[in-house]
Write a protein that holds these residues in place. Structure first.
Motif, PDB file in Angstrom:
ATOM      1  N   PRO A 146      -6.745  36.164 -10.292  1.00 27.08           N
ATOM      2  CA  PRO A 146      -6.865  34.747 -10.649  1.00 27.08           C
ATOM      3  C   PRO A 146      -6.480  34.496 -12.108  1.00 27.08           C
ATOM      4  CG  PRO A 146      -9.030  35.760 -10.618  1.00 27.08           C
ATOM      5  CD  PRO A 146      -8.058  36.816 -10.171  1.00 27.08           C
ATOM      6  N   ALA A 147      -6.278  35.583 -12.882  1.00 26.86           N
ATOM      7  CA  ALA A 147      -5.908  35.426 -14.294  1.00 26.86           C
ATOM      8  C   ALA A 147      -4.510  34.828 -14.402  1.00 26.86           C
ATOM      9  CB  ALA A 147      -5.951  36.781 -14.993  1.00 26.86           C
ATOM     10  N   LYS A 148      -4.286  34.106 -15.498  1.00 26.49           N
ATOM     11  CA  LYS A 148      -2.947  33.612 -15.808  1.00 26.49           C
ATOM     12  C   LYS A 148      -2.398  34.484 -16.921  1.00 26.49           C
ATOM     13  CE  LYS A 148      -4.309  28.974 -14.555  1.00 26.49           C
ATOM     14  NZ  LYS A 148      -5.692  29.411 -14.151  1.00 26.49           N
ATOM     15  N   ILE A 149      -1.216  35.049 -16.675  1.00 25.29           N
ATOM     16  CA  ILE A 149      -0.676  36.016 -17.632  1.00 25.29           C
ATOM     17  C   ILE A 149       0.591  35.452 -18.285  1.00 25.29           C
ATOM     18  CG2 ILE A 149       0.102  38.389 -17.958  1.00 25.29           C
ATOM     19  CD1 ILE A 149      -1.295  39.126 -15.343  1.00 25.29           C
ATOM     20  N   TYR A 150       0.640  35.510 -19.588  1.00 28.31           N
ATOM     21  CA  TYR A 150       1.827  35.099 -20.335  1.00 28.31           C
ATOM     22  C   TYR A 150       2.260  36.227 -21.250  1.00 28.31           C
ATOM     23  CZ  TYR A 150       0.583  30.314 -19.065  1.00 28.31           C
ATOM     24  OH  TYR A 150       0.294  29.179 -18.376  1.00 28.31           O
ATOM     25  N   TYR A 151       3.584  36.287 -21.487  1.00 26.49           N
ATOM     26  CA  TYR A 151       4.030  37.211 -22.535  1.00 26.49           C
ATOM     27  C   TYR A 151       5.168  36.604 -23.327  1.00 26.49           C
ATOM     28  CZ  TYR A 151       7.479  38.633 -18.918  1.00 26.49           C
ATOM     29  OH  TYR A 151       8.446  38.661 -17.937  1.00 26.49           O
ATOM     30  N   PRO A 168      -4.928  30.808 -24.842  1.00 26.48           N
ATOM     31  CA  PRO A 168      -5.216  32.166 -24.383  1.00 26.48           C
ATOM     32  C   PRO A 168      -6.677  32.539 -24.644  1.00 26.48           C
ATOM     33  CG  PRO A 168      -4.016  32.235 -26.463  1.00 26.48           C
ATOM     34  CD  PRO A 168      -4.084  30.783 -26.053  1.00 26.48           C
ATOM     35  N   ASP A 169      -7.272  33.255 -23.697  1.00 29.91           N
ATOM     36  CA  ASP A 169      -8.603  33.807 -23.932  1.00 29.91           C
ATOM     37  C   ASP A 169      -8.494  35.177 -24.598  1.00 29.91           C
ATOM     38  OD1 ASP A 169     -10.244  31.744 -22.553  1.00 29.91           O
ATOM     39  OD2 ASP A 169      -9.018  32.366 -20.845  1.00 29.91           O
ATOM     40  N   ILE A 170      -7.481  35.923 -24.157  1.00 27.77           N
ATOM     41  CA  ILE A 170      -7.301  37.286 -24.665  1.00 27.77           C
ATOM     42  C   ILE A 170      -5.868  37.415 -25.197  1.00 27.77           C
ATOM     43  CG2 ILE A 170      -7.445  39.744 -24.118  1.00 27.77           C
ATOM     44  CD1 ILE A 170      -9.016  39.052 -21.626  1.00 27.77           C
ATOM     45  N   ILE A 171      -5.713  37.988 -26.377  1.00 23.91           N
ATOM     46  CA  ILE A 171      -4.378  38.232 -26.944  1.00 23.91           C
ATOM     47  C   ILE A 171      -4.244  39.728 -27.169  1.00 23.91           C
ATOM     48  CG2 ILE A 171      -2.787  37.717 -28.830  1.00 23.91           C
ATOM     49  CD1 ILE A 171      -4.450  35.175 -29.349  1.00 23.91           C
ATOM     50  N   GLU A 218     -10.863  33.156 -14.232  1.00 20.10           N
ATOM     51  CA  GLU A 218      -9.462  32.717 -14.380  1.00 20.10           C
ATOM     52  C   GLU A 218      -9.038  32.764 -15.839  1.00 20.10           C
ATOM     53  OE1 GLU A 218      -8.387  29.076 -12.436  1.00 20.10           O
ATOM     54  OE2 GLU A 218      -9.752  29.467 -10.780  1.00 20.10           O
ATOM     55  N   LYS A 219      -9.196  33.911 -16.452  1.00 18.58           N
ATOM     56  CA  LYS A 219      -8.840  34.010 -17.867  1.00 18.58           C
ATOM     57  C   LYS A 219      -7.334  33.853 -18.101  1.00 18.58           C
ATOM     58  CE  LYS A 219     -12.654  36.839 -19.566  1.00 18.58           C
ATOM     59  NZ  LYS A 219     -13.050  38.161 -20.095  1.00 18.58           N
ATOM     60  N   THR A 220      -6.998  33.365 -19.269  1.00 20.79           N
ATOM     61  CA  THR A 220      -5.592  33.323 -19.677  1.00 20.79           C
ATOM     62  C   THR A 220      -5.341  34.499 -20.611  1.00 20.79           C
ATOM     63  OG1 THR A 220      -5.462  30.937 -19.442  1.00 20.79           O
ATOM     64  CG2 THR A 220      -3.836  31.977 -20.876  1.00 20.79           C
ATOM     65  N   ILE A 221      -4.448  35.389 -20.157  1.00 26.32           N
ATOM     66  CA  ILE A 221      -4.154  36.620 -20.891  1.00 26.32           C
ATOM     67  C   ILE A 221      -2.758  36.499 -21.494  1.00 26.32           C
ATOM     68  CG2 ILE A 221      -3.772  39.108 -20.640  1.00 26.32           C
ATOM     69  CD1 ILE A 221      -5.703  38.966 -18.192  1.00 26.32           C
ATOM     70  N   PHE A 222      -2.636  36.804 -22.746  1.00 33.08           N
ATOM     71  CA  PHE A 222      -1.355  36.665 -23.442  1.00 33.08           C
ATOM     72  C   PHE A 222      -1.041  37.978 -24.153  1.00 33.08           C
ATOM     73  CE2 PHE A 222       0.514  35.215 -27.689  1.00 33.08           C
ATOM     74  CZ  PHE A 222       1.818  35.261 -27.227  1.00 33.08           C
ATOM     75  N   PHE A 223       0.157  38.504 -23.896  1.00 29.69           N
ATOM     76  CA  PHE A 223       0.514  39.736 -24.617  1.00 29.69           C
ATOM     77  C   PHE A 223       1.936  39.685 -25.174  1.00 29.69           C
ATOM     78  CE2 PHE A 223       3.322  42.043 -21.698  1.00 29.69           C
ATOM     79  CZ  PHE A 223       3.061  41.461 -20.471  1.00 29.69           C
ATOM     80  N   GLY A 224       2.184  40.570 -26.115  1.00 30.10           N
ATOM     81  CA  GLY A 224       3.503  40.636 -26.741  1.00 30.10           C
ATOM     82  C   GLY A 224       4.365  41.683 -26.061  1.00 30.10           C
TER      83      GLY A 224
END
Lengths: 457, 457
Positions: free
Chosen positions: B100-105, B261-264, B410-416
């Motif tokens: 359910p997480a939303k993932i962005y990079y 984002p919740d987590i970076i 439903e956390k929003t996770i963002f990574f590089g």
């Protein structure tokens, strides 16, 4: 003609991306000649072709009247992962050349396969999957097409078996490992996994393989496995159809900013990039709506359009595939080993061959030292390290821009930058060391290729 | 929180691109400790540092109070050739993981150098050029930074001299040739072109070189040539400043679509990517405007944050550069040869070290087999083949997304995603062959590194 301020890169919104491929054959008055059965010389039927290619692709191959073929939702989704590709205004190159010309290029290298090949790979893999097939087979030389296909198959969960010319398998392990990372089975060709491979190994125990042999193995492997079909990355009508996404996006981006190209330039090997790039522009030309100067650029060492014959020929050196009417150097013609990069195919897409024969586009040859010179110049000012194939188009774009500098004309020049050169650093190294050689086949060498043409009226 | 429909890739318009870099030090209550003179242990002055780095970069290095530094027009123009980089919604990865997480990079690999390193390379080359210098020197290991610097120098017409660790120069000729194509002089290190190089060659005739030695040669080469300065691709405050463009673009793209984002998550070697990625988010956190969970990911084989000491240490193994207070394993620590890819630096950016020490971010280690597993999974569903470095962040992003699957959050996770893995296919090949090994240094091995730390109160 109005022009808004043009950004360095024009990206379409997702909502502006093409929803259908354009089938240029629908607008051609003289259609490309049909594929012939290599034994009977009678046009190949749907039933014959579907033993090699999957059904929907055969339909696309044979359909020369439907102008627009909708892009299935699943393929659109995949396209959105790496498309739209940018239409780039080459401001820095213009400044470097001090030309009044405006230069644009469509960059297709921003995906892991490094080239435009992915546009057709995902389509071909999708239709195979939809038909319930287990997998596909193909051949690859340097590995661009094989990489694209393995990416598409990984995404869809389809088995992918690639026959890779042995010398590339051994000497260019990087692309091989990219394919394996995407889950493809990569077999050095010739191999002992097929009859034709075993025969060749028996006759030439130490052979390092050839593309012609790899094609034959891939075709045999598809035929001998339940639920497999063979796929091909260029030449075919279906490939030109899928690649039209390049030209359609380019045209949409240009229309947004009121840009109209005077000259359109693409490199030409089997024709997959060129056909896609020029598709919608050629359509306007065929319908009499616009005129464009269209230039196909080929290597002087493999000059199928400029020095070839327009005739029926075998598509493969093994002579098992259908015959196609195309500009060809003969299926036995093999470019000199000093020739770097792709664009080594002996023939040319039947669609492009017909358009060229009808005088709707020009063709030019360039020598590889001049090509790498242009590549290096481009890389240093525009940042992107171009593939040697793409650099053929860069060479001619620069030449045309320099002509504009002499005449003062402010022409708009548009070319296709098909991919990146990351996996071609051996060739760049040769150029950097001053060891690159040019090669132009003699008339006698070409005649030997023509002598192998089948005799069809 | 409202959300528009999110496209696969969010590109900013040129007009929305950052016009200034963000200097996170301005918002830090506890500033990073100053660089010390390695002989006197007194803070380095502007006059001392300007013999090594060019003037404007020394100003940036020392400025811990100005929050925004305008990006010069020429650098902005260069950025426009390959930026904005896309902020990607990892729809396919989400679906694959059934999370359910939303993932962005944020993907920084869409340029020929293949990584984010270009963001600082162009800035450092620009200021050198502006000061009227003739050229710059640097060292490179695998070649990512050297490639970026040679691209920047080619664009500006600046001489570029790269000392490349000999074993990489010989065994990884591809990046070497990319640098040469961009006009850089690439010298295998140790070489006979410097005193320190000649000394090392005398003592260890067959040595294959090390990064520490290459740094020493590059620093000496800059000092001994009129009109040259030395440049460095990570660790320094100036580098974090330039790399803030990553985080600023990410934040602007997120704000457009109401994403928070919740987590970076970012990989951390010397800290150039992580510092840039989290910059503006950390600024909000420091100013008490927002809270984010920020995770630095490092290899288990080189765990400077998680198992290192926060102390003054040498930045180079030659011990000629200034001392920096940072999390470090000791300048004598060398990661196991079984460690693939980058993130091999013994220390960590002083800025990030201070933020970590202040509890403003977490750190985790991951082992390389698990990293390559994540890399392969990512490549197959998202298309892009990631660099091993970036894949450390992917590993933790996937782990966090799987946690959400368990908890239903439903956390929003963002990574590089710092770069592509095209030049790391040897490591991928090892993984594909099942021959990759994990390695965790013992406490005794770490202690040996700590024993070499200088004694500074």
């Amino acid at each position: 003609m109005w022009q808004k301020e043009i950004p360095y890169k024009i990206y379409l919104e997702e909502s502006e991306m093409p929803k259908a491929w354009y089938n240029v054959r629908a607008d051609m008055k003289r259609k490309p000649a049909p594929l012939l059965n290599p034994q009977t010389h009678v046009p190949m039927t749907f039933e014959e072709l579907r033993t090699v290619f999957c059904d929907e692709l055969v339909r696309q191959e044979l359909d020369d009247s439907t102008p627009w073929i909708p892009i299935p939702e699943e393929i659109s989704s995949f396209y959105k992962m790496y498309r739209p590709s940018p239409l780039v205004r080459a401001y820095c190159l213009e400044e470097k050349l001090q030309t009044p010309a405006k230069i644009y290029y469509k960059f297709e290298g921003n995906n892991t396969s490094g080239s435009h090949k992915l546009n057709s790979a995902i389509a071909q893999a999708y239709y195979a999957k939809k038909q319930g097939l287990k997998g596909v087979t193909t051949e690859t030389g340097a590995g661009q097409w094989g990489t694209a296909l393995s990416m598409a198959c990984a995404y869809l969960g389809l088995d992918c078996r690639v026959y890779m010319v042995k010398v590339s398998y051994e000497q260019k392990p990087f692309r091989r490992e990219v394919m394996r990372t995407y889950g493809a089975f990569v077999t050095p060709s010739p191999s002992d996994t097929t009859q034709v491979g075993r025969k060749i190994l028996e006759r030439h125990p130490g052979t390092s393989g050839s593309l012609g042999c790899a094609i034959s193995e891939a075709v045999e492997a598809a035929g001998s496995r339940e639920g497999y079909r063979y796929v091909l990355g260029s030449v075919l009508n279906q490939v030109m159809l899928h690649q039209s996404v390049i030209g359609l996006e380019s045209k949409a981006a240009m229309d947004k900013y009121g840009i109209k190209p005077d000259i359109i330039i693409g490199c030409a090997g089997g024709g997959s990039n060129l056909g896609g790039l020029i598709g919608p522009f050629m359509g306007e030309k065929l319908r009499g709506e616009q005129d464009y100067q269209i230039i196909a650029v080929e290597p002087a060492s493999c000059p199928s359009l400029t020095r070839g014959k327009f005739a029926y020929d075998y598509c493969d050196t093994g002579m098992v595939c259908p015959l196609a009417k195309m500009y060809t150097l003969g299926s036995g013609f093999i470019p000199s080993a000093s020739h770097s990069g792709g664009l080594r195919y002996h023939g040319m897409s039947p669609i492009l061959s017909q358009l060229y024969d009808d005088g709707l586009m020009e063709a030019r040859t360039v020598e590889q030292t001049a090509v790498f010179e242009a590549a290096q110049q481009f890389a240093r000012v525009e940042g992107t390290l171009p593939a040697p194939e793409s650099s053929h188009a860069i060479r001619v774009a620069i030449d045309e821009a320099l002509k504009c500098k002499e005449t003062g004309e402010e022409k708009t020049i548009f070319f296709g930058l098909t991919g990146t050169g990351y996996f071609d650093m051996m060739a760049y190294g040769k150029y950097n060391d001053g060891k690159m050689e040019d090669y132009i086949p003699t008339d006698a060498e070409l005649q030997a290729g023509f002598d192998g043409l089948p005799h069809i009226e």
